[in-house]
Design a protein around this motif. Structure first.
Motif, PDB file in Angstrom:
ATOM      1  N   ARG A 110       0.826  -1.217   0.000  1.00  0.00           N
ATOM      2  CA  ARG A 110       0.000   0.000   0.000  1.00  0.00           C
ATOM      3  C   ARG A 110       0.857   1.262   0.000  1.00  0.00           C
ATOM      4  NH1 ARG A 110      -5.247  -0.806   0.422  1.00  0.00           N
ATOM      5  NH2 ARG A 110      -6.049  -2.793   1.224  1.00  0.00           N
ATOM      6  N   THR A 111       1.921   1.272   0.773  1.00  0.00           N
ATOM      7  CA  THR A 111       2.753   2.478   0.826  1.00  0.00           C
ATOM      8  C   THR A 111       3.518   2.696  -0.476  1.00  0.00           C
ATOM      9  OG1 THR A 111       4.512   1.193   1.910  1.00  0.00           O
ATOM     10  CG2 THR A 111       3.019   2.463   3.328  1.00  0.00           C
ATOM     11  N   SER A 112       3.729   1.633  -1.245  1.00  0.00           N
ATOM     12  CA  SER A 112       4.390   1.801  -2.547  1.00  0.00           C
ATOM     13  C   SER A 112       3.441   2.374  -3.587  1.00  0.00           C
ATOM     14  CB  SER A 112       4.945   0.461  -3.039  1.00  0.00           C
ATOM     15  OG  SER A 112       3.902  -0.448  -3.327  1.00  0.00           O
ATOM     16  N   ALA A 113       2.126   2.224  -3.342  1.00  0.00           N
ATOM     17  CA  ALA A 113       1.133   2.676  -4.320  1.00  0.00           C
ATOM     18  C   ALA A 113       0.459   3.988  -3.923  1.00  0.00           C
ATOM     19  CB  ALA A 113       0.062   1.601  -4.518  1.00  0.00           C
ATOM     20  N   THR A 114       0.492   4.323  -2.630  1.00  0.00           N
ATOM     21  CA  THR A 114      -0.232   5.496  -2.131  1.00  0.00           C
ATOM     22  C   THR A 114       0.679   6.352  -1.274  1.00  0.00           C
ATOM     23  OG1 THR A 114      -2.310   4.246  -2.110  1.00  0.00           O
ATOM     24  CG2 THR A 114      -2.248   6.266  -0.810  1.00  0.00           C
ATOM     25  N   ASP A 115       0.552   7.653  -1.429  1.00  0.00           N
ATOM     26  CA  ASP A 115       1.364   8.609  -0.677  1.00  0.00           C
ATOM     27  C   ASP A 115       0.637   8.963   0.619  1.00  0.00           C
ATOM     28  OD1 ASP A 115       3.289  10.432   0.038  1.00  0.00           O
ATOM     29  OD2 ASP A 115       2.572  12.011  -1.296  1.00  0.00           O
ATOM     30  N   TYR A 116       0.934   8.256   1.700  1.00  0.00           N
ATOM     31  CA  TYR A 116       0.272   8.491   2.980  1.00  0.00           C
ATOM     32  C   TYR A 116       0.957   9.615   3.757  1.00  0.00           C
ATOM     33  CZ  TYR A 116      -2.206   4.107   2.220  1.00  0.00           C
ATOM     34  OH  TYR A 116      -3.004   3.123   1.695  1.00  0.00           O
ATOM     35  N   ASP A 117       0.154  10.298   4.564  1.00  0.00           N
ATOM     36  CA  ASP A 117       0.714  11.295   5.467  1.00  0.00           C
ATOM     37  C   ASP A 117       1.261  10.617   6.719  1.00  0.00           C
ATOM     38  OD1 ASP A 117      -0.061  13.895   4.120  1.00  0.00           O
ATOM     39  OD2 ASP A 117      -2.022  12.953   4.293  1.00  0.00           O
ATOM     40  N   VAL A 118       0.502   9.656   7.243  1.00  0.00           N
ATOM     41  CA  VAL A 118       0.897   8.968   8.472  1.00  0.00           C
ATOM     42  C   VAL A 118       0.600   7.480   8.335  1.00  0.00           C
ATOM     43  CG1 VAL A 118       0.526   8.758  10.973  1.00  0.00           C
ATOM     44  CG2 VAL A 118       0.443  11.015   9.890  1.00  0.00           C
ATOM     45  N   VAL A 119       1.537   6.646   8.813  1.00  0.00           N
ATOM     46  CA  VAL A 119       1.324   5.203   8.903  1.00  0.00           C
ATOM     47  C   VAL A 119       1.292   4.842  10.380  1.00  0.00           C
ATOM     48  CG1 VAL A 119       2.239   2.900   8.408  1.00  0.00           C
ATOM     49  CG2 VAL A 119       2.476   4.732   6.709  1.00  0.00           C
ATOM     50  N   VAL A 120       0.144   4.330  10.841  1.00  0.00           N
ATOM     51  CA  VAL A 120       0.007   3.847  12.214  1.00  0.00           C
ATOM     52  C   VAL A 120       0.367   2.366  12.182  1.00  0.00           C
ATOM     53  CG1 VAL A 120      -1.544   3.528  14.171  1.00  0.00           C
ATOM     54  CG2 VAL A 120      -1.804   5.521  12.681  1.00  0.00           C
ATOM     55  N   LEU A 121       1.506   2.015  12.750  1.00  0.00           N
ATOM     56  CA  LEU A 121       2.113   0.703  12.537  1.00  0.00           C
ATOM     57  C   LEU A 121       2.210  -0.108  13.820  1.00  0.00           C
ATOM     58  CD1 LEU A 121       3.722  -1.224  10.611  1.00  0.00           C
ATOM     59  CD2 LEU A 121       5.774   0.072  11.245  1.00  0.00           C
ATOM     60  N   ASP A 122       1.482  -1.230  13.853  1.00  0.00           N
ATOM     61  CA  ASP A 122       1.631  -2.170  14.966  1.00  0.00           C
ATOM     62  C   ASP A 122       3.008  -2.815  14.862  1.00  0.00           C
ATOM     63  OD1 ASP A 122       1.065  -3.829  17.131  1.00  0.00           O
ATOM     64  OD2 ASP A 122       0.246  -5.390  15.833  1.00  0.00           O
ATOM     65  N   ARG A 123       3.707  -2.906  15.965  1.00  0.00           N
ATOM     66  CA  ARG A 123       5.076  -3.440  15.913  1.00  0.00           C
ATOM     67  C   ARG A 123       5.094  -4.960  15.781  1.00  0.00           C
ATOM     68  NH1 ARG A 123      10.061  -2.123  20.107  1.00  0.00           N
ATOM     69  NH2 ARG A 123      11.707  -2.944  18.755  1.00  0.00           N
ATOM     70  N   ASP A 124       4.177  -5.628  16.480  1.00  0.00           N
ATOM     71  CA  ASP A 124       4.205  -7.092  16.540  1.00  0.00           C
ATOM     72  C   ASP A 124       3.314  -7.697  15.455  1.00  0.00           C
ATOM     73  OD1 ASP A 124       5.923  -7.126  18.819  1.00  0.00           O
ATOM     74  OD2 ASP A 124       4.199  -6.529  20.023  1.00  0.00           O
ATOM     75  N   LEU A 125       3.753  -7.588  14.220  1.00  0.00           N
ATOM     76  CA  LEU A 125       2.999  -8.128  13.093  1.00  0.00           C
ATOM     77  C   LEU A 125       3.496  -9.531  12.745  1.00  0.00           C
ATOM     78  CD1 LEU A 125       3.011  -5.021  10.720  1.00  0.00           C
ATOM     79  CD2 LEU A 125       1.062  -5.857  12.038  1.00  0.00           C
ATOM     80  N   PRO A 126       2.591 -10.409  12.314  1.00  0.00           N
ATOM     81  CA  PRO A 126       3.032 -11.725  11.838  1.00  0.00           C
ATOM     82  C   PRO A 126       3.661 -11.610  10.454  1.00  0.00           C
ATOM     83  CG  PRO A 126       0.673 -11.480  11.510  1.00  0.00           C
ATOM     84  CD  PRO A 126       1.127 -10.249  12.257  1.00  0.00           C
ATOM     85  N   GLY A 127       4.424 -12.615  10.066  1.00  0.00           N
ATOM     86  CA  GLY A 127       5.043 -12.567   8.733  1.00  0.00           C
ATOM     87  C   GLY A 127       6.177 -11.571   8.720  1.00  0.00           C
TER      88      GLY A 127
END
Length: 217
Positions: free
Chosen positions: A39-56
């Motif tokens: 998604r970030t490669s396709a869309t120019d976001y202002d803010v990414v709210v990112l959970d640290r403990d992601l699977p994969g």
């Protein structure tokens, strides 16, 4: 403001996204790290709210990738681990801010808006054009001292136009910045919103249509 919420707990992700939309933000959701990078490669976001403990793909790896790329998005890292060492590590790998779970939703909103103001060109706290004033921090727009009854989308469009400082903003840019992934680019959504906004702004007219180009204040 365009925001990406990256959270593997789907119910929490949907709840946070719904709350942010009520605050007038355009929000997309990704449930894992790989989807976040897509998604970030396709869309120019202002803010990414990112959970640290992601699977994969772990949230740390997503954050490193975003911090090393040519991005404008600011990263707000969320985690259940809230020790000082955890915060230092998160900020050290490229996060712009760090919020421990559980968190107060009002604080999340305030931090996202603060990061959004840092994501691009610095803007004044109050956007002014003649007798039109817009305060992004308290989500209030007035004209000639009268508060305008704007919907979240109308407010977002007006903020984008005022932020452009008189430059033309295309319908595609307004759709990109003011709506989320579910917006249909082939509808007249932007045109209808501009029409409603013009009526609420009143006379003399402030929004000019530039044929084959877009709109400007």
């Amino acid at each position: 403001m365009r925001v990406l919420v990256v959270e593997d707990h789907e119910e929490l992700a949907v709840t946070v996204a719904a709350g942010l939309r009520r605050e007038g933000m355009a929000v997309d959701v990704a449930l894992d790290g790989y989807a976040a990078l897509d998604r970030t490669s396709a869309t120019d976001y202002d803010v990414v709210v990112l959970d640290r403990d992601l699977p994969g793909l772990h949230g740390d790896d997503v954050c490193r990738s975003l911090s090393h790329g040519d991005r404008r998005a600011r990263v707000l890292m969320l985690t259940a681990a809230g020790t000082i060492d955890d915060k230092v590590t998160g900020l050290g790998i490229g996060a712009d801010d760090y919020l421990a779970k559980p968190f107060a939703f009002a604080e999340l909103v305030a931090r996202i808006r603060a990061l959004g103001r840092r994501s691009g060109r610095a803007l004044p706290p109050l956007l002014v054009h003649g007798d039109l004033r817009l305060d992004p921090s308290i989500r209030v727009a007035t004209r000639n001292g009268r508060r305008l009854p704007l919907t979240p989308k109308e407010f977002a469009v007006l903020e984008l136009l005022l932020s452009a400082g008189g430059a033309v903003v295309s319908a595609e840019q307004l759709l990109e910045r003011g709506w989320d992934e579910y917006a249909d680019p082939f509808t007249h959504t932007v045109k209808v919103t501009i029409s409603r906004l013009r009526r609420k702004l009143g006379d003399p007219p402030l929004i000019e249509t530039v044929p084959q180009a877009g709109y400007r204040i």
